[in-house]
Design a protein around this motif. Sequence first.
Motif, PDB file in Angstrom:
ATOM      1  N   GLN A   3      53.002  32.749 -21.914  1.00 41.79           N
ATOM      2  CA  GLN A   3      52.286  33.877 -22.510  1.00 41.79           C
ATOM      3  C   GLN A   3      50.809  33.759 -22.211  1.00 41.79           C
ATOM      4  O   GLN A   3      50.236  32.662 -22.298  1.00 41.79           O
ATOM      5  CB  GLN A   3      52.482  33.887 -24.025  1.00 41.79           C
ATOM      6  N   THR A  22      47.017  39.993 -20.035  1.00 40.59           N
ATOM      7  CA  THR A  22      47.940  39.716 -21.126  1.00 40.59           C
ATOM      8  C   THR A  22      49.341  39.933 -20.571  1.00 40.59           C
ATOM      9  O   THR A  22      49.634  41.008 -20.042  1.00 40.59           O
ATOM     10  CB  THR A  22      47.674  40.644 -22.331  1.00 40.59           C
ATOM     11  N   LYS A  24      53.728  38.277 -20.565  1.00 43.64           N
ATOM     12  CA  LYS A  24      54.727  37.396 -21.152  1.00 43.64           C
ATOM     13  C   LYS A  24      55.875  37.235 -20.162  1.00 43.64           C
ATOM     14  O   LYS A  24      56.339  38.213 -19.584  1.00 43.64           O
ATOM     15  CB  LYS A  24      55.231  38.035 -22.441  1.00 43.64           C
ATOM     16  N   ASP A  26      59.653  35.589 -20.122  1.00 41.59           N
ATOM     17  CA  ASP A  26      60.671  34.981 -20.977  1.00 41.59           C
ATOM     18  C   ASP A  26      61.347  33.797 -20.295  1.00 41.59           C
ATOM     19  O   ASP A  26      61.359  33.703 -19.062  1.00 41.59           O
ATOM     20  CB  ASP A  26      61.742  36.024 -21.345  1.00 41.59           C
TER      21      ASP A  26
END
Length: 217
Positions: A3, A22, A24, A26
């Motif tokens: 992240q 920004t 993310k 997984d």
Amino acid sequence: MIQMFHVYKNYEGSLTALSDITLKVDKGEFIFITGPSGAGKTTLLKLIFGTETPTEGQIIVDGRNQSRIDSKHIAYLRKKMGFVFQDFKLLPKRTVYENVALALEVMGIPPKDVKKSVLRALSYVGLRHRANYKPLTLSGGEQQRVAIARALVKEPTILLADEPTGNLDPDLAISIIDLFKDINIKGTTVVVATHDKMIIERANKRMIQIQRGRVVG
Ligand SMILES: Nc1ncnc2c1ncn2[C@@H]1O[C@H](COP(=O)(O)OP(=O)(O)O)[C@@H](O)[C@H]1O
Ligand SMILES: [Mg+2]
């Protein structure tokens, strides 16, 4: 698994390489980071790997904050992540076997276990028969696979690859991406930086596009 929150990176004496990133990724995902030359792809991978630190913002890898790096943490991260460098960074005077073994030796793995793991990694990338060759006697595609074996030999949970198909012809490039897909299916999170559109289209995976240091898609 990975992240980033409002991450900025300024290199000394240069313009901003990354602005307000920004994102993310997984656990178990396979993603591409794409964008033109100079966009900031390599910088992004280095920040995840921890060889560069952000000027601003937070980076969390597997629940740990990258900006609070101490030596114990670095050792942990090195074990956790494999990095396939754009220029391979193979040692020319060492054999293929020795190049791959070094990744484990620096972690203090006993020689008996090193041998087993190295031979397994070389077989996996189809280069068991090249173990005793010097890297520069191999083709570009083979050198790339040695670099991949070296990143994989420590069984990382995250594999980062910087332009892994950059110098390869299309068939070889496809076979490298197929190899990454296979690694991903076995559970490793894979992040590939590339400007090669053909590879991205063919692989059919999520893509993060950056331009001049910003996420644009
Ligand atoms: N070590 C460095 N020192 C100064 N500037 C750098 C350094 N590395 C990269 N840059 C600059 O940061 C920007 C992004 O570079 P990079 O992350 O290598 O982009 P990409 O991998 O997408 O081509 C470029 O403008 C580049 O010149
Ligand atoms: Mg780059």
